[in-house]
Design a protein around this motif. Structure first.
Motif, PDB file in Angstrom:
ATOM      1  N   ALA A  41       1.135  -1.027   0.258  1.00 40.59           N
ATOM      2  CA  ALA A  41       0.261   0.268   0.107  1.00 40.59           C
ATOM      3  C   ALA A  41       1.452   1.127  -0.291  1.00 40.59           C
ATOM      4  CB  ALA A  41      -0.794  -0.323   1.449  1.00 40.59           C
ATOM      5  N   ARG A  42       2.125   1.066   0.462  1.00 43.60           N
ATOM      6  CA  ARG A  42       2.477   2.582   1.325  1.00 43.60           C
ATOM      7  C   ARG A  42       3.563   2.691  -0.368  1.00 43.60           C
ATOM      8  NH1 ARG A  42       5.325   1.431   6.719  1.00 43.60           N
ATOM      9  NH2 ARG A  42       3.489   1.223   7.959  1.00 43.60           N
ATOM     10  N   MET A  43       3.618   2.060  -1.343  1.00 38.99           N
ATOM     11  CA  MET A  43       4.220   1.520  -2.616  1.00 38.99           C
ATOM     12  C   MET A  43       3.578   1.842  -3.964  1.00 38.99           C
ATOM     13  SD  MET A  43       5.764  -1.988  -5.470  1.00 38.99           S
ATOM     14  CE  MET A  43       3.240  -1.763  -5.296  1.00 38.99           C
ATOM     15  N   ASN A  44       2.051   1.820  -3.608  1.00 41.78           N
ATOM     16  CA  ASN A  44       1.464   2.885  -4.055  1.00 41.78           C
ATOM     17  C   ASN A  44       1.109   4.038  -4.457  1.00 41.78           C
ATOM     18  OD1 ASN A  44       0.407   0.057  -6.054  1.00 41.78           O
ATOM     19  ND2 ASN A  44      -1.414  -0.420  -4.593  1.00 41.78           N
ATOM     20  N   ILE A  45       1.032   4.006  -2.523  1.00 39.61           N
ATOM     21  CA  ILE A  45       0.724   6.241  -3.089  1.00 39.61           C
ATOM     22  C   ILE A  45       1.894   6.481  -3.193  1.00 39.61           C
ATOM     23  CG2 ILE A  45       1.200   7.235  -0.718  1.00 39.61           C
ATOM     24  CD1 ILE A  45      -0.411   5.418   1.503  1.00 39.61           C
ATOM     25  N   SER A  46       3.415   6.623  -2.525  1.00 43.10           N
ATOM     26  CA  SER A  46       4.988   6.762  -3.616  1.00 43.10           C
ATOM     27  C   SER A  46       4.663   7.092  -4.808  1.00 43.10           C
ATOM     28  CB  SER A  46       5.978   5.455  -3.186  1.00 43.10           C
ATOM     29  OG  SER A  46       6.006   5.880  -1.627  1.00 43.10           O
ATOM     30  N   MET A  47       4.379   5.253  -5.823  1.00 45.86           N
ATOM     31  CA  MET A  47       4.085   5.460  -6.862  1.00 45.86           C
ATOM     32  C   MET A  47       2.925   6.707  -7.826  1.00 45.86           C
ATOM     33  SD  MET A  47       3.824   2.089  -9.023  1.00 45.86           S
ATOM     34  CE  MET A  47       5.234   1.546  -8.772  1.00 45.86           C
ATOM     35  N   GLY A  48       1.890   6.417  -7.013  1.00 37.24           N
ATOM     36  CA  GLY A  48       1.226   7.158  -6.837  1.00 37.24           C
ATOM     37  C   GLY A  48       1.432   9.147  -6.744  1.00 37.24           C
ATOM     38  N   LEU A  49       1.962   9.184  -6.107  1.00 39.91           N
ATOM     39  CA  LEU A  49       2.538  11.047  -5.959  1.00 39.91           C
ATOM     40  C   LEU A  49       3.798  10.699  -6.538  1.00 39.91           C
ATOM     41  CD1 LEU A  49       2.847  11.038  -2.169  1.00 39.91           C
ATOM     42  CD2 LEU A  49       1.584  12.164  -3.959  1.00 39.91           C
ATOM     43  N   MET A  50       4.137  10.027  -7.718  1.00 39.47           N
ATOM     44  CA  MET A  50       5.547   9.749  -8.432  1.00 39.47           C
ATOM     45  C   MET A  50       4.748  10.213  -9.488  1.00 39.47           C
ATOM     46  SD  MET A  50       8.365   7.323 -10.087  1.00 39.47           S
ATOM     47  CE  MET A  50       7.191   6.660 -10.131  1.00 39.47           C
ATOM     48  N   LEU A  51       3.186   9.863  -9.966  1.00 42.85           N
ATOM     49  CA  LEU A  51       3.064   9.941 -11.236  1.00 42.85           C
ATOM     50  C   LEU A  51       1.975  11.050 -10.994  1.00 42.85           C
ATOM     51  CD1 LEU A  51       1.412   6.538 -12.082  1.00 42.85           C
ATOM     52  CD2 LEU A  51       3.271   7.881 -13.363  1.00 42.85           C
ATOM     53  N   ILE A  52       2.055  11.803 -10.348  1.00 46.35           N
ATOM     54  CA  ILE A  52       0.606  13.041 -10.191  1.00 46.35           C
ATOM     55  C   ILE A  52       2.314  13.962 -10.315  1.00 46.35           C
ATOM     56  CG2 ILE A  52       0.031  14.356  -8.106  1.00 46.35           C
ATOM     57  CD1 ILE A  52      -1.914  12.651  -7.872  1.00 46.35           C
TER      58      ILE A  52
END
Length: 96
Positions: A41-52
Motif C-alpha cells: 500500500a505504501r508502494m502504491n501511495i509513493s508511485m501515485g505521488l510520483m505519477l502525479i
C-alpha cells in the motif's frame, strides 16, 4: 522561478521513486501477510505521488502541446488511482 519548480518536482520524483522501490522490495521480502499488504500500500501511495508529480511537470511547466497534455492527463489519472488504492489498502491493513 520555473527552474526552481522544475528542480523541486524533479527531487520529489526521485524521492518518491526511491520510496516506491524500497517499499516494493520490503513487500516482496517479508513473510508476514499484514506487513506485506502495508508495504504494498505504501508502494502504491509513493508511485501515485510520483505519477502525479510527473503529470504536473508535463502539463504545467512546459509549453503545452496536445500530446503532452494528453500524456500528462493519463499520468494524473493513473497516479490518482494508485494514490486512492494505496490509501484504501493502507487503511484496510492497518486495522488488522
Amino acid at each position: 522561478m520555473v527552474d526552481v519548480l522544475l528542480w523541486v518536482f524533479a527531487a520529489l520524483i526521485v524521492v518518491t521513486s526511491a520510496a516506491s522501490a524500497v517499499f516494493s522490495f520490503r513487500a516482496r521480502r517479508t513473510a508476514d501477510a499484514r506487513l506485506r499488504g502495508l508495504y504494498a500500500a505504501r508502494m502504491n501511495i509513493s508511485m501515485g505521488l510520483m505519477l502525479i508529480f510527473i503529470a504536473v511537470i508535463q502539463m504545467f511547466l512546459f509549453s503545452g502541446s496536445t500530446v503532452r497534455v494528453v500524456i500528462g492527463a493519463l499520468f494524473m489519472l493513473l497516479g490518482l488511482f494508485n494514490l486512492f488504492a494505496g490509501l484504501r489498502n493502507h487503511s484496510h491493513f492497518s486495522k488488522s
